[in-house]
Design a protein around this motif. Structure first.
Motif, PDB file in Angstrom:
ATOM      1  N   SER A   1       0.927  -1.145  -0.165  1.00 24.23           N
ATOM      2  CA  SER A   1       0.179  -0.130  -0.055  1.00 24.23           C
ATOM      3  C   SER A   1       0.853   1.128  -0.085  1.00 24.23           C
ATOM      4  CB  SER A   1      -0.933  -0.016   1.207  1.00 24.23           C
ATOM      5  OG  SER A   1      -1.838   1.309   1.396  1.00 24.23           O
ATOM      6  N   LEU A   2       1.828   1.214   1.011  1.00 22.26           N
ATOM      7  CA  LEU A   2       2.914   2.461   1.094  1.00 22.26           C
ATOM      8  C   LEU A   2       3.609   2.643  -0.451  1.00 22.26           C
ATOM      9  CD1 LEU A   2       4.067   2.249   4.549  1.00 22.26           C
ATOM     10  CD2 LEU A   2       2.422   4.132   3.598  1.00 22.26           C
ATOM     11  N   TYR A   3       4.085   1.503  -0.778  1.00 18.25           N
ATOM     12  CA  TYR A   3       4.714   1.628  -2.064  1.00 18.25           C
ATOM     13  C   TYR A   3       4.059   2.063  -3.480  1.00 18.25           C
ATOM     14  CZ  TYR A   3       7.182  -0.279  -6.425  1.00 18.25           C
ATOM     15  OH  TYR A   3       7.845  -0.133  -7.792  1.00 18.25           O
ATOM     16  N   ILE A   4       2.866   1.533  -3.562  1.00 18.29           N
ATOM     17  CA  ILE A   4       2.152   2.081  -4.650  1.00 18.29           C
ATOM     18  C   ILE A   4       1.546   3.449  -4.462  1.00 18.29           C
ATOM     19  CG2 ILE A   4      -0.358   1.877  -5.462  1.00 18.29           C
ATOM     20  CD1 ILE A   4      -0.240  -1.118  -5.026  1.00 18.29           C
ATOM     21  N   TRP A   5       1.346   3.939  -3.068  1.00 19.25           N
ATOM     22  CA  TRP A   5       1.090   5.401  -3.006  1.00 19.25           C
ATOM     23  C   TRP A   5       2.170   6.245  -3.182  1.00 19.25           C
ATOM     24  CZ3 TRP A   5       4.006   7.622   1.405  1.00 19.25           C
ATOM     25  CH2 TRP A   5       3.603   9.122   1.502  1.00 19.25           C
TER      26      TRP A   5
ATOM     27  N   LEU B   1      10.224   0.800  -1.473  1.00 18.13           N
ATOM     28  CA  LEU B   1      10.561  -0.038  -2.425  1.00 18.13           C
ATOM     29  C   LEU B   1      11.107  -1.445  -1.752  1.00 18.13           C
ATOM     30  CD1 LEU B   1      10.646  -1.349  -5.504  1.00 18.13           C
ATOM     31  CD2 LEU B   1      12.881  -0.280  -5.654  1.00 18.13           C
ATOM     32  N   LEU B   2      12.103  -1.060  -0.933  1.00 19.37           N
ATOM     33  CA  LEU B   2      12.835  -2.348  -0.427  1.00 19.37           C
ATOM     34  C   LEU B   2      12.249  -3.173   0.633  1.00 19.37           C
ATOM     35  CD1 LEU B   2      16.656  -0.761   0.072  1.00 19.37           C
ATOM     36  CD2 LEU B   2      15.675  -2.458  -1.587  1.00 19.37           C
ATOM     37  N   GLN B   3      11.339  -2.430   1.514  1.00 20.18           N
ATOM     38  CA  GLN B   3      10.451  -2.958   2.328  1.00 20.18           C
ATOM     39  C   GLN B   3       9.463  -3.714   1.654  1.00 20.18           C
ATOM     40  OE1 GLN B   3      12.873  -2.152   4.814  1.00 20.18           O
ATOM     41  NE2 GLN B   3      11.173  -2.600   6.004  1.00 20.18           N
ATOM     42  N   TYR B   4       8.996  -3.294   0.566  1.00 20.59           N
ATOM     43  CA  TYR B   4       7.901  -4.020  -0.194  1.00 20.59           C
ATOM     44  C   TYR B   4       8.487  -5.141  -0.719  1.00 20.59           C
ATOM     45  CZ  TYR B   4       5.134  -5.215  -4.375  1.00 20.59           C
ATOM     46  OH  TYR B   4       4.459  -5.703  -5.229  1.00 20.59           O
ATOM     47  N   LYS B   5       9.742  -5.097  -1.457  1.00 21.14           N
ATOM     48  CA  LYS B   5      10.290  -6.345  -2.016  1.00 21.14           C
ATOM     49  C   LYS B   5      10.740  -7.317  -0.993  1.00 21.14           C
ATOM     50  CE  LYS B   5      10.471  -5.211  -6.319  1.00 21.14           C
ATOM     51  NZ  LYS B   5       9.617  -6.138  -7.332  1.00 21.14           N
TER      52      LYS B   5
ATOM     53  N   LYS C   1      20.179  -5.306   3.921  1.00 19.81           N
ATOM     54  CA  LYS C   1      20.406  -4.475   5.392  1.00 19.81           C
ATOM     55  C   LYS C   1      18.804  -4.351   5.729  1.00 19.81           C
ATOM     56  CE  LYS C   1      24.950  -2.454   3.780  1.00 19.81           C
ATOM     57  NZ  LYS C   1      25.468  -1.297   3.440  1.00 19.81           N
ATOM     58  N   THR C   2      17.806  -4.610   5.235  1.00 21.55           N
ATOM     59  CA  THR C   2      16.536  -4.318   5.855  1.00 21.55           C
ATOM     60  C   THR C   2      16.459  -4.961   7.107  1.00 21.55           C
ATOM     61  OG1 THR C   2      15.474  -6.118   4.477  1.00 21.55           O
ATOM     62  CG2 THR C   2      15.363  -3.983   3.575  1.00 21.55           C
ATOM     63  N   ARG C   3      15.489  -4.330   7.939  1.00 19.12           N
ATOM     64  CA  ARG C   3      15.553  -4.983   9.292  1.00 19.12           C
ATOM     65  C   ARG C   3      14.661  -5.977   9.412  1.00 19.12           C
ATOM     66  NH1 ARG C   3      11.333  -2.568  12.302  1.00 19.12           N
ATOM     67  NH2 ARG C   3       9.944  -0.757  11.368  1.00 19.12           N
ATOM     68  N   TYR C   4      14.082  -6.705   8.283  1.00 17.21           N
ATOM     69  CA  TYR C   4      12.896  -7.633   8.425  1.00 17.21           C
ATOM     70  C   TYR C   4      13.573  -9.114   7.669  1.00 17.21           C
ATOM     71  CZ  TYR C   4       9.834  -4.063   9.313  1.00 17.21           C
ATOM     72  OH  TYR C   4       9.032  -2.917   9.771  1.00 17.21           O
ATOM     73  N   ARG C   5      13.193 -10.222   8.394  1.00 24.24           N
ATOM     74  CA  ARG C   5      13.969 -11.271   8.014  1.00 24.24           C
ATOM     75  C   ARG C   5      13.105 -11.915   6.936  1.00 24.24           C
ATOM     76  NH1 ARG C   5      14.144 -13.763  14.199  1.00 24.24           N
ATOM     77  NH2 ARG C   5      14.988 -12.025  15.324  1.00 24.24           N
ATOM     78  N   PHE C   6      13.488 -11.673   5.701  1.00 25.77           N
ATOM     79  CA  PHE C   6      12.643 -11.819   4.557  1.00 25.77           C
ATOM     80  C   PHE C   6      13.268 -13.302   4.110  1.00 25.77           C
ATOM     81  CE2 PHE C   6      16.082  -9.169   3.345  1.00 25.77           C
ATOM     82  CZ  PHE C   6      16.824  -9.917   2.479  1.00 25.77           C
ATOM     83  N   THR C   7      14.335 -13.870   4.498  1.00 33.90           N
ATOM     84  CA  THR C   7      14.904 -15.217   3.883  1.00 33.90           C
ATOM     85  C   THR C   7      14.205 -16.443   4.500  1.00 33.90           C
ATOM     86  OG1 THR C   7      16.644 -15.013   5.720  1.00 33.90           O
ATOM     87  CG2 THR C   7      17.153 -13.963   3.371  1.00 33.90           C
ATOM     88  N   TYR C   8      13.476 -16.187   5.420  1.00 34.40           N
ATOM     89  CA  TYR C   8      12.792 -17.520   5.838  1.00 34.40           C
ATOM     90  C   TYR C   8      11.611 -16.926   6.505  1.00 34.40           C
ATOM     91  CZ  TYR C   8      13.896 -16.594  10.847  1.00 34.40           C
ATOM     92  OH  TYR C   8      13.998 -15.855  12.030  1.00 34.40           O
ATOM     93  N   THR C   9      10.742 -17.817   6.660  1.00 33.31           N
ATOM     94  CA  THR C   9       9.251 -17.977   7.483  1.00 33.31           C
ATOM     95  C   THR C   9       9.110 -18.910   8.490  1.00 33.31           C
ATOM     96  OG1 THR C   9       8.332 -16.847   5.296  1.00 33.31           O
ATOM     97  CG2 THR C   9       6.785 -17.874   6.995  1.00 33.31           C
ATOM     98  N   LYS C  10       9.033 -18.381   9.642  1.00 37.38           N
ATOM     99  CA  LYS C  10       8.474 -19.353  10.809  1.00 37.38           C
ATOM    100  C   LYS C  10       7.395 -20.085  10.348  1.00 37.38           C
ATOM    101  CE  LYS C  10      11.131 -17.068  14.302  1.00 37.38           C
ATOM    102  NZ  LYS C  10      11.118 -16.398  15.538  1.00 37.38           N
TER     103      LYS C  10
END
Length: 311
Positions: A250-254, A269-273, A301-310
């Motif tokens: 939503s924020l990226y499209i905006w 963009l990076l947070q969305y990706k 370097k994003t603060r979210y763990r996008f490389t795996y899902t619990k």
């Protein structure tokens, strides 16, 4: 000051009266708008009892009387509000006596559109406390780290200030001019059943001139109980990543349709990706990750763990 307090109501029979009473104590509060959202408990009956007690309390429902979510309910509240200023309150939370202290002086500056402060916590059940502490650790005051105003708040919410500004401030602590909301043509995103408040606050901080008020102590209290929706979503779970993806999409499209600095556009963009990748599975996920890293190496370097899902 004259303030309209908007309270979305959904299955809040145990807490609603306290929320309303906490707003009634302020002479600045000229109306309390209860937006009842097709509750399955006794909330509607309690709403009808409350409007008989005080003429400032008003009750609204969606035209089709169906459930539309907190975002749509707040939009209806904004539409119906008649005061110069708007404040929000969740139906299981309540205001403290200092809720509007900062506003009385800050809004003397006509350039200020909105003021926000700190949100405290009251644990209403042991289960709720356990779930809240597991997710938010020792965060008993939702606030920002230092006083700021204007564009620094928007950049702070995007973690782009020189020092850590804080993750966010809570909607319960925001007082905003109704004219500023209308001027920006901003509404809550009704497609977001979770995080529609974070989406709204981020966009609001771009369009409007906000200023921090009382941030070192609470001006409102979040009631933590067994049924808090936000604490039910475990960090980095499949559901968590999916909800975050909807927020950042939503924020990226905006962001594509407004003027932002290059680093602001890139952050969104990076947070969305990152969250888009977090919801993917199998070999294709890592192929897509490699492709994104080549193009946007900063995603690592994003603060979210996008490389795996619990699970």
């Amino acid at each position: 000051m004259n303030i309209s307090v908007i309270i979305p109501v959904y299955n809040a029979e145990a807490f609603l009266e306290q929320a309303v009473n906490s707003a009634l104590i302020f002479e600045e509060v000229k109306e309390i708008l209860l937006i009842e959202d097709c509750s399955s408990d006794n909330s509607l009956r309690i709403c009808h009892n409350l409007i008989k007690r005080d003429s400032r309390i008003k009750l609204y429902q969606h035209p089709d009387k169906l459930n539309h979510g907190a975002g749509a309910s707040r939009n209806l509240g904004i539409e119906k509000a008649t005061s110069e200023f708007i404040a929000f309150l969740d139906s299981d939370d309540y205001y403290l006596p200092n809720r509007f202290d900062a506003e009385k002086s800050i809004f003397k500056d006509p350039n200020i559109d909105g003021v926000f402060g700190g949100l405290g916590v009251e644990y209403l059940s042991e289960k709720g406390k356990s779930e809240f502490e597991e997710k938010f650790k020792n965060t008993t005051l939702t606030t920002v780290k230092y006083h700021a105003e204007g564009k620094e708040i928007f950049r702070g919410l995007l973690n782009l200030t020189s020092e850590f500004f804080g993750t966010f401030f809570h909607l319960n602590t925001l007082t905003i001019k109704k004219s500023a909301i209308h001027k920006s043509c901003l509404k809550f995103n009704t497609e977001l059943r979770v995080h529609q408040d974070s989406d709204f606050i981020t966009k609001l901080s771009y369009y409007c001139y906000l200023k921090s008020g009382i941030i070192d102590r609470a001006i409102a209290i979040r009631g933590v109980h067994d049924n808090n929706r936000i604490t039910k979503i475990k960090m980095y779970s499949t559901e968590y990543n999916s909800k975050q993806l909807l927020l950042w999409r939503s924020l990226y499209i905006w962001s594509k349709n407004i003027h932002l600095n290059a680093d602001e556009k890139k952050y969104l963009l990076l947070q969305y990706k990152a969250f888009e990748l977090s919801t993917q599975k199998g070999l294709q996920k890592y192929i897509n990750l490699a492709s994104v890293v080549v193009k946007y190496p900063q995603i690592l370097k994003t603060r979210y763990r996008f490389t795996y899902t619990k699970r």
